[in-house]
Enzyme design. Structure first.
Site, PDB file in Angstrom:
ATOM      1  N   ASN A  12       0.604  -1.125  -0.072  1.00 20.75           N
ATOM      2  CA  ASN A  12       0.245  -0.019  -0.017  1.00 20.75           C
ATOM      3  C   ASN A  12       0.865   1.298  -0.071  1.00 20.75           C
ATOM      4  O   ASN A  12       0.314   2.408   0.392  1.00 20.75           O
ATOM      5  CB  ASN A  12      -1.113  -0.026   1.182  1.00 20.75           C
ATOM      6  CG  ASN A  12      -2.223   0.995   0.936  1.00 20.75           C
ATOM      7  OD1 ASN A  12      -2.229   1.653   0.102  1.00 20.75           O
ATOM      8  ND2 ASN A  12      -3.336   0.818   1.755  1.00 20.75           N
ATOM      9  N   ARG A  89      -2.117  -0.058  13.315  1.00 17.66           N
ATOM     10  CA  ARG A  89      -2.278   0.043  14.902  1.00 17.66           C
ATOM     11  C   ARG A  89      -2.803   1.307  15.364  1.00 17.66           C
ATOM     12  O   ARG A  89      -2.876   2.385  14.580  1.00 17.66           O
ATOM     13  CB  ARG A  89      -0.481   0.338  15.285  1.00 17.66           C
ATOM     14  CG  ARG A  89       0.105  -1.130  15.047  1.00 17.66           C
ATOM     15  CD  ARG A  89      -0.231  -2.378  15.759  1.00 17.66           C
ATOM     16  NE  ARG A  89      -0.236  -2.197  16.964  1.00 17.66           N
ATOM     17  CZ  ARG A  89      -0.787  -3.462  17.831  1.00 17.66           C
ATOM     18  NH1 ARG A  89      -1.435  -4.436  17.217  1.00 17.66           N
ATOM     19  NH2 ARG A  89      -0.678  -3.297  19.108  1.00 17.66           N
ATOM     20  N   HIS A 107      -8.566   6.037   4.978  1.00 17.75           N
ATOM     21  CA  HIS A 107      -9.538   5.033   5.509  1.00 17.75           C
ATOM     22  C   HIS A 107     -10.389   4.678   4.321  1.00 17.75           C
ATOM     23  O   HIS A 107     -10.897   5.548   3.464  1.00 17.75           O
ATOM     24  CB  HIS A 107     -10.329   5.531   6.659  1.00 17.75           C
ATOM     25  CG  HIS A 107     -11.423   4.691   7.174  1.00 17.75           C
ATOM     26  ND1 HIS A 107     -11.089   3.527   7.854  1.00 17.75           N
ATOM     27  CD2 HIS A 107     -12.965   4.565   6.966  1.00 17.75           C
ATOM     28  CE1 HIS A 107     -12.380   3.118   8.400  1.00 17.75           C
ATOM     29  NE2 HIS A 107     -13.351   3.613   7.865  1.00 17.75           N
TER      30      HIS A 107
HETATM   31  N1  3YE Z   1      -4.764   5.909  15.838  1.00 10.59           N
HETATM   32  C1  3YE Z   1      -5.727   7.032  16.429  1.00 10.59           C
HETATM   33  N2  3YE Z   1      -6.589   7.676  15.684  1.00 10.59           N
HETATM   34  C2  3YE Z   1      -6.563   7.241  14.210  1.00 10.59           C
HETATM   35  N3  3YE Z   1      -4.277   4.728  13.869  1.00 10.59           N
HETATM   36  C3  3YE Z   1      -4.830   4.864  12.680  1.00 10.59           C
HETATM   37  C4  3YE Z   1      -5.814   5.573  12.472  1.00 10.59           C
HETATM   38  C5  3YE Z   1      -5.733   6.417  13.745  1.00 10.59           C
HETATM   39  C6  3YE Z   1      -4.998   5.602  14.648  1.00 10.59           C
HETATM   40  O1  3YE Z   1      -7.495   7.964  13.635  1.00 10.59           O
HETATM   41  N4  3YE Z   1      -5.388   7.207  17.579  1.00 10.59           N
HETATM   42  C7  3YE Z   1      -7.717  -1.506  14.236  1.00 10.59           C
HETATM   43  C8  3YE Z   1      -6.737  -0.701  13.554  1.00 10.59           C
HETATM   44  C9  3YE Z   1      -7.616   0.410  13.131  1.00 10.59           C
HETATM   45  C10 3YE Z   1      -7.246  -2.348  15.460  1.00 10.59           C
HETATM   46  O2  3YE Z   1      -7.872  -2.568  16.161  1.00 10.59           O
HETATM   47  N5  3YE Z   1      -5.707  -2.544  15.532  1.00 10.59           N
HETATM   48  C11 3YE Z   1      -5.043  -3.378  16.438  1.00 10.59           C
HETATM   49  C12 3YE Z   1      -4.299  -4.260  16.038  1.00 10.59           C
HETATM   50  C13 3YE Z   1      -4.609  -5.058  14.762  1.00 10.59           C
HETATM   51  C14 3YE Z   1      -3.167  -5.505  14.001  1.00 10.59           C
HETATM   52  O3  3YE Z   1      -2.204  -5.362  14.379  1.00 10.59           O
HETATM   53  O4  3YE Z   1      -3.647  -6.287  13.095  1.00 10.59           O
HETATM   54  C15 3YE Z   1      -4.831  -2.348  17.642  1.00 10.59           C
HETATM   55  O5  3YE Z   1      -4.859  -2.936  18.575  1.00 10.59           O
HETATM   56  O6  3YE Z   1      -3.988  -1.294  17.535  1.00 10.59           O
HETATM   57  C16 3YE Z   1      -4.402   3.792  11.589  1.00 10.59           C
HETATM   58  C17 3YE Z   1      -5.278   2.843  11.201  1.00 10.59           C
HETATM   59  C18 3YE Z   1      -5.815   2.041  12.345  1.00 10.59           C
HETATM   60  C19 3YE Z   1      -6.837   1.088  11.780  1.00 10.59           C
END
Ligand code: 3YE
Length: 204
Positions: A12, A89, A107
């Site tokens: 990506n 993350r 997104h």
């Molecule tokens: N962090 C904050 N605000 C945002 N990171 C991203 C966008 C964004 C951000 O707007 N504070 C879903 C990830 C969501 C999730 O639950 N991830 C897990 C790990 C999953 C894995 O490792 O495969 C986690 O615990 O972090 C970037 C996009 C985030 C997408």
């Protein structure tokens, strides 16, 4: 040129590399950081002559330590702007506040619809006829930051999650480079009030 880091978890980033290679680009990608070792995006970055780092979240005891390590790499490279390109993350409030106005995420939905994971599946289940992607500044609340660029795509009656995801991905490959150029050039920035500010004369 604005010194840019790209954070990935997989692929990506080729469209961002190509945008930054253009002579007219306001952005220079100085480092690609992945939280997963061995992913395709790291190979592509190396092939393009860009330095890479792996910060494996599994090796850290807390989110604060993981984000702190990312932060040190960004400082080491003198980074001024960060693109989250398929980076999976959630970032801590401390990190987001420090880099406020300097963090862009993409997104795969037309926000504020369909936040979170499986946005394409959510769109199909809701029966919308238009989907798309959004590049936004990162706020502490996930997928809630100020919107920089959106591109819409149609949803077809025959669409599966995969075919819709493919169409949205093509839009992402235009929207993210466009947003990067707008922010790296200073045409758009995040205002004090959390809304986008357009530099006068560059409204579009
Ligand atoms: N962090 C904050 N605000 C945002 N990171 C991203 C966008 C964004 C951000 O707007 N504070 C879903 C990830 C969501 C999730 O639950 N991830 C897990 C790990 C999953 C894995 O490792 O495969 C986690 O615990 O972090 C970037 C996009 C985030 C997408």
């Amino acid at each position: 040129r604005t010194r840019v880091a790209v954070l990935i978890s997989g692929t990506n980033l080729q469209a961002l590399i190509e945008q930054a290679k253009r002579p007219s680009s306001s952005a220079e990608i100085v480092v690609v950081i992945s939280n997963r070792p061995g992913v395709q995006g790291l190979k592509r970055a190396s092939l393009a002559g860009i330095q890479t780092r792996v910060v494996d979240h599994k090796l850290y005891g807390s989110r604060a330590e993981f984000d702190g390590t990312i932060d040190r790499v960004l400082e080491e490279f003198g980074v001024e702007l960060v693109c989250l390109a398929g980076f999976m993350r959630i970032l801590t409030g401390t990190f987001v506040k420090k880099w406020n106005g300097k963090l862009l995420n993409i997104h795969p939905s037309l926000l504020p619809s369909f936040k979170g994971v499986n946005a394409q599946k959510q769109a199909l289940q809701a029966g919308v006829r238009v989907a798309g992607c959004t590049v936004h500044f990162v706020a502490e609340e996930v997928d809630a930051g100020a919107i920089v660029v959106q591109e819409a795509v149609p949803v077809l009656g025959s669409d599966t999650e995969e075919s819709l995801s493919d169409r949205i991905r093509e839009a992402e490959h235009r929207a993210f480079p466009a947003a990067l150029e707008l922010v790296a050039s200073g045409a758009v920035r995040l205002g004090e009030d959390g809304h986008i500010m357009w530099k006068s004369s560059s409204q579009s």
